[in-house]
Write a protein that holds these residues in place. Structure first.
Motif, PDB file in Angstrom:
ATOM      1  N   ARG A 140       0.833  -1.193   0.000  1.00  0.00           N
ATOM      2  CA  ARG A 140       0.000   0.000   0.000  1.00  0.00           C
ATOM      3  C   ARG A 140       0.874   1.252   0.000  1.00  0.00           C
ATOM      4  N   PRO A 141       0.331   2.373  -0.515  1.00  0.00           N
ATOM      5  CA  PRO A 141       1.127   3.613  -0.589  1.00  0.00           C
ATOM      6  C   PRO A 141       1.181   4.339   0.745  1.00  0.00           C
TER       7      PRO A 141
ATOM      8  N   THR B 187       6.232   3.107   3.214  1.00  0.00           N
ATOM      9  CA  THR B 187       6.642   2.603   1.903  1.00  0.00           C
ATOM     10  C   THR B 187       7.389   3.674   1.121  1.00  0.00           C
TER      11      THR B 187
ATOM     12  N   GLY C  35       7.236   4.475  -7.958  1.00  0.00           N
ATOM     13  CA  GLY C  35       6.430   3.961  -6.853  1.00  0.00           C
ATOM     14  C   GLY C  35       5.024   4.521  -6.869  1.00  0.00           C
TER      15      GLY C  35
ATOM     16  N   LEU D 146       1.701   2.193  -7.229  1.00  0.00           N
ATOM     17  CA  LEU D 146       0.891   2.029  -6.023  1.00  0.00           C
ATOM     18  C   LEU D 146      -0.372   2.874  -6.001  1.00  0.00           C
ATOM     19  N   THR D 147      -0.520   3.824  -6.930  1.00  0.00           N
ATOM     20  CA  THR D 147      -1.660   4.740  -6.837  1.00  0.00           C
ATOM     21  C   THR D 147      -2.512   4.778  -8.100  1.00  0.00           C
TER      22      THR D 147
ATOM     23  N   LYS E 229      -4.249  -0.895  -3.739  1.00  0.00           N
ATOM     24  CA  LYS E 229      -3.746   0.341  -4.336  1.00  0.00           C
ATOM     25  C   LYS E 229      -4.776   1.456  -4.158  1.00  0.00           C
TER      26      LYS E 229
END
Length: 572
Positions: free
Chosen positions: A2-3, A7, A252, A256-257, A387
């Protein structure tokens, strides 16, 4: 993955470390002079305050300084001798006369306060008599600045002011301090912990040898670096570190998003961050005299990284949050780099860059998370699970193409542009192709917190800050072999244990064995004691895991099943 801020801290550390490694390979070292030792000038500034008379410290430091003088090649090195207590005493101006220097050391005495600023100023003035490039001050002290006539805070500020002037003139300040000295303050004076050497009675000579080695390493056979080259190196270092930082954080963020493919916007975001990073390093070099000045330069570098990450989403809100978070992370991480890790060795420099990058990544993502108001989270097991995409502008486009804000390129049945999530009168609305909202097909729908949106084969949870999930509207109960244990309604949190006062009392387990909490993400189990298992998996104390109806909890010897209560109790 997860962001989370953690992380992004790891990503930031990796990115800045990558930039640092690029710098080590691409930035050429300063040119070397001839192998002959360069001319040097050293001022010995020795504390002769009253406390130095204790344990015969003054006599020992004189012996250590005497041996220091005897080791020097006075054909190329000049030495000045300064003693200070209530005032400074220039016992010898710069000289290559060994006997005169030894006699000057023997004359050092005072017995008063610790007026360090005066001693440093006398050393600075003594070095001002030469045009030699390699100039150093070796300070020895057993305390902190101050006297009966001048409070310590005032004396500290005056000493720091003189130290700034010393470093601004390219003079290296190296300090040796006893166990009574404030080593953190001495690091602030010198500009680096690597230029401070701690010692105890009986070990003064060893500390002087370490300081001597540091002076040689600082200058050695290295040719003088002009101001132009120093600024050029600063720009390159700052630019490369920001380049690596921006590159890794953007990758990243893409992964992740929900921004689409991992390489989206790599053609411009890292390079924009690199340009601003180079400028920030130039500013830091110009403000080299203080750690706070360098911190301002690192803050601009961090702000640039956060700014361009937000601009990649074409969102002013994300750009502003990222810039603020990055500035805070850059300033804090930069101070750690300067004061704790800012040494001249390659390893120290790379570790410092990693710390800097971690702080920037952490604070950039913390700012995004702290100020978000609405977002989507992937629920379905697969490439988008966990995400998150923060909704931070009035219109957010969704589709299979990377040209959309949310690019779900793996959903082959989704149109290239499926529609938009639009903010209307404080509410978010889906407007576009028919999708499933809570299992019902619709092309336009006002969204409520907790709604589940189906894009292709993936389901996403829509959430808003301050809103409670659907679980908040339901009553919950734990069923065990010895009976049922209702959870409070409406549920916020409930401690499960055998002790009186627990909201859910279950015999045969720890006093406070676990806790069930309700957040915008749903139900969570917080482990407070062992043994605790969830669906057969052992959990650690302090661990937090998501809960859902049907989960089986094993608390000690008790087995409890979580279920919805059919009839809602009256709220009280």
């Amino acid at each position: 993955m997860r962001p989370t801020p953690r992380t992004f801290a790891l990503l930031g550390a990796a990115g800045a470390l990558l930039g640092g490694l690029l710098g080590e390979f691409l930035i050429p070292p300063a040119p070397q002079a001839s192998q002959a030792a360069p001319p040097a000038a050293i001022a010995l500034v020795i504390d002769a305050s009253g406390s130095m008379d204790e344990q015969n410290k003054l006599a020992e430091v004189k012996r250590a300084a005497r041996d220091f003088v005897l080791r020097q090649n006075l054909q190329v090195t000049q030495i000045a001798v300064v003693g200070f207590g209530s005032q400074a005493h220039l016992e010898s101006s710069l000289s290559s006369n060994r006997q005169a220097l030894l006699e000057a050391l023997e004359r050092i005495q005072d017995g008063g306060g610790t007026m360090m600023a005066e001693g440093l100023q006398a050393g600075l003035e003594a070095l001002g008599q030469t045009e030699v490039v390699s100039r150093s001050i070796l300070l020895f002290t057993d305390g902190v600045p101050g006297s009966t006539l001048m409070p310590e805070p005032v004396a500290r500020r005056r000493a720091l002011g003189v130290a700034e002037s010393i470093r601004a003139q390219g003079i290296r300040l190296v300090a040796v301090g006893t166990e009574d000295a404030n080593l953190r303050f001495l690091a602030e004076l010198t500009g680096s912990r690597e230029l401070v050497f701690s010692t105890t009675s009986g070990q003064f000579d060893q500390a002087f040898r370490q300081a001597e080695q540091a002076i040689k390493q600082l200058f050695g056979n290295r040719a003088p670096i002009g101001a132009g080259r120093a600024l050029q190196e600063a720009f390159l270092w700052g630019g490369l570190v920001a380049l690596g930082l921006g590159l890794v954080l953007l990758v990243g963020q893409n992964i992740l998003t929900l921004r689409g493919r991992w390489f989206r916007d790599l053609s411009w975001v890292p390079f924009g961050a690199a340009l601003l990073g180079g400028v920030s390093a130039l500013l830091g070099q110009l403000l080299l005299v203080t750690g706070s000045g360098r911190g301002l330069g690192w803050a601009i570098l961090g702000a640039g990284a956060g700014l361009f990450l937000g601009l990649a989403d074409r969102s002013r809100a994300k750009a502003l949050r990222g810039a603020l978070g990055g500035a805070a992370g850059g300033f804090l991480g930069g101070l750690v780099f300067e004061w704790l890790l800012g040494g001249s060795s390659t390893l120290a420099r790379l570790v410092g860059f990693a710390v800097l990058g971690a702080a920037i990544g952490l604070m950039v993502q913390w700012a995004q998370q702290a100020f978000k108001t609405a977002w989507l989270v992937g629920l379905t097991t697969g490439p988008y699970e966990g995400k998150e995409y923060i909704l931070a502008k009035p219109v957010v486009t969704v589709g299979r193409s990377d040209a959309n804000d949310i690019g779900l390129y793996r959903e082959r049945d989704l149109p290239l542009k499926a529609g938009v999530l639009r903010q209307e009168k404080g509410q978010w609305v889906w407007d576009g192709a028919t999708i499933l909202v809570n299992g019902q097909g619709t092309s336009r729908q006002v969204l409520q917190p907790g709604d589940r949106l189906g894009f292709g084969a993936t389901e996403f949870l829509f959430q808003m800050r301050g809103a409670l999930p659907p679980e908040a509207k339901e009553a919950w109960v734990l069923y065990g072999n010895q009976g049922s244990y209702p959870l409070p309604f409406p549920l916020k949190h409930a401690v499960i244990g055998s002790a009186p006062g627990c909201q859910v009392q279950v015999p045969g387990i720890a006093d406070q064995h676990a806790e069930i909490r309700l957040s915008y993400e749903g139900l969570k189990l917080v482990v407070r004691a062992r043994p605790t298992r969830l669906n057969g998996q052992s959990l650690k104390v302090g661990q937090q895991v998501a809960l859902k109806a049907g989960d089986l909890l094993e608390l000690g010897t008790q087995e409890l099943a979580l279920a919805r209560q059919r009839n809602l109790p009256e709220s009280g």
